[in-house]
Design an enzyme around this catalytic site. Structure first.
Site, PDB file in Angstrom:
ATOM      1  N   CYS A  73      26.794  16.333 -34.769  1.00 56.10           N
ATOM      2  CA  CYS A  73      25.805  17.390 -34.574  1.00 56.10           C
ATOM      3  C   CYS A  73      24.769  17.373 -35.700  1.00 56.10           C
ATOM      4  O   CYS A  73      25.024  17.881 -36.789  1.00 56.10           O
ATOM      5  CB  CYS A  73      26.508  18.746 -34.502  1.00 56.10           C
ATOM      6  SG  CYS A  73      25.358  20.106 -34.257  1.00 56.10           S
TER       7      CYS A  73
ATOM      8  N   CYS B  86      23.579  20.792 -36.840  1.00 55.06           N
ATOM      9  CA  CYS B  86      24.521  21.501 -37.715  1.00 55.06           C
ATOM     10  C   CYS B  86      24.499  20.915 -39.125  1.00 55.06           C
ATOM     11  O   CYS B  86      24.514  21.645 -40.101  1.00 55.06           O
ATOM     12  CB  CYS B  86      25.966  21.372 -37.220  1.00 55.06           C
ATOM     13  SG  CYS B  86      26.195  21.577 -35.464  1.00 55.06           S
ATOM     14  N   ASP B  87      24.512  19.588 -39.219  1.00 51.01           N
ATOM     15  CA  ASP B  87      24.828  18.956 -40.502  1.00 51.01           C
ATOM     16  C   ASP B  87      23.682  18.179 -41.150  1.00 51.01           C
ATOM     17  O   ASP B  87      23.808  17.750 -42.297  1.00 51.01           O
ATOM     18  CB  ASP B  87      26.027  17.994 -40.319  1.00 51.01           C
ATOM     19  CG  ASP B  87      27.275  18.752 -39.863  1.00 51.01           C
ATOM     20  OD1 ASP B  87      27.416  19.921 -40.246  1.00 51.01           O
ATOM     21  OD2 ASP B  87      28.091  18.172 -39.131  1.00 51.01           O
TER      22      ASP B  87
END
Ligand code: NDP
Length: 307
Positions: free
Chosen positions: A135, A138-139
């Site tokens: 992701c 997300c990261d």
């Protein structure tokens, strides 16, 4: 022994817990089965910085623990156990848990999520959460000004590569075919982004790393030539599996297996069955959108039961 419930929620990610919070507050006494990965995909991430109301970010497992706590404090009946069979042919729906217990449910909220696909390399598993991620939204932030790689040639891979290119110094796209599968528009964005290098006809042999996490990847071109790239982040974008095997043949699914819902609602092809979160959403897949759709499913379910 059979037990009867008004609302049965299957799955415990942001969608399931939010549905539990809302249906509990509507006095529907929901029962939620948490499944094999309590808390869902977010329990495999570290810091979550894009969930509103946490200005300093929060760890994925802690965010899920808080959602769970909130549902529990309000009175939701949260149970460990995995739904192993459902019969949606008549109401109440017959649901089997862990191959033995049977629950008769007047309504169902399905929030079983989706699972990111990984390549299956042992080195990839070893560095999961330490540079290996599925992701970018997300990261990606953790790899600012560093070099990273994205595996895949579809729309998600292109989207993630262009997103990462805005943060990172360089992005390699590792594509196994001699072309991208993504839409023309997405391909153009990739080819017009100077810090993305597409490595066509390359496969990953191994993700390399040390105590600090990922440091590189060993790639092999289809003609056998190997090369190493130095990277700090290795992002998978090779698709997701919606967790819908239980419902195949009983609910309408799209070609990729996601549950079909009516317009902006959570209503599935079976009256009284509602779907929320990634199990019906191949596009957005965010904690906040899943939570929002859990709320929608709870409200749709409440209206259905009030009728
Ligand atoms: P796709 O299935 O479209 O693409 C997966 C990509 O990963 C392909 O390039 C595939 O290669 C590659 N791949 C699969 N398995 C492996 C493997 N083992 N090793 C290396 N590469 C592999 O998935 P997406 O998640 O990209 O998209 C899913 C759907 O969502 C699509 O319909 C897409 O159009 C849509 N979508 C739309 C967006 C938008 O419109 N903004 C954004 C994101 C997704 P190969 O081509 O060789 O099979």
């Amino acid at each position: 022994m059979e037990e009867s419930v008004k609302v049965l929620i299957i799955g415990s990610g942001p969608a399931g817990y939010t549905a539990a919070i809302y249906t509990t507050r509507a006095n529907l006494n929901p029962v939620l089965y948490e499944g094999i990965e309590p808390g869902g995909q977010l329990t495999t991430t570290t810091a979550v910085e894009n969930f509103p109301s946490y200005p300093d970010g929060i760890d994925g497992p802690e965010l899920m623990a808080r959602m769970r706590q909130q549902a529990e404090r309000l009175g939701a009946d949260l149970r460990s156990g995995t739904v192993t069979k459902v019969d949606l042919s008549e109401r109440p729906f017959r649901v089997e848990v862990d191959g033995e217990k049977v629950i008769l449910a007047e309504s169902l909220i399905i929030s079983t999520g989706a699972t990111a696909k990984y390549l299956g390399l042992p080195s990839e598993t070893k560095f999961r959460g330490q540079g290996v991620s599925a992701c970018a939204t997300c990261d990606g932030f953790f790899y600012r000004k560093k070099d990273v790689a994205v595996v895949g040639g579809g729309d998600t891979a292109c989207e993630e590569a262009t997103y990462l290119a805005s943060l990172c110094r360089k992005v390699y796209m590792i594509v196994r075919k001699p072309f991208l599968r993504a839409s023309k528009a997405m391909q153009e964005r990739v080819f017009n982004t100077p810090n993305i290098e597409v490595l066509f006809e390359h496969n990953t042999v191994e993700v390399m790393g040390d105590d600090t996490g990922v440091t590189g990847a060993l790639l092999q071109r289809t003609d056998g030539v190997e090369r190493t790239i130095e990277i700090a982040g290795f992002f998978l974008a090779i698709g997701h599996h919606p967790n819908t095997e239980l419902f195949a043949g009983q609910l309408e699914l799209n070609e990729e297996g996601y549950i079909k819902v009516e317009g902006n609602t959570s209503k599935t092809s079976v009256e009284g069955v509602f779907a929320a979160g990634d199990v019906k959403d191949p596009n957005y897949r965010q904690a906040i959108t899943a939570a929002g759709s859990g709320c929608i499913a709870a409200l749709d379910c409440e209206r259905f039961l009030l009728r």
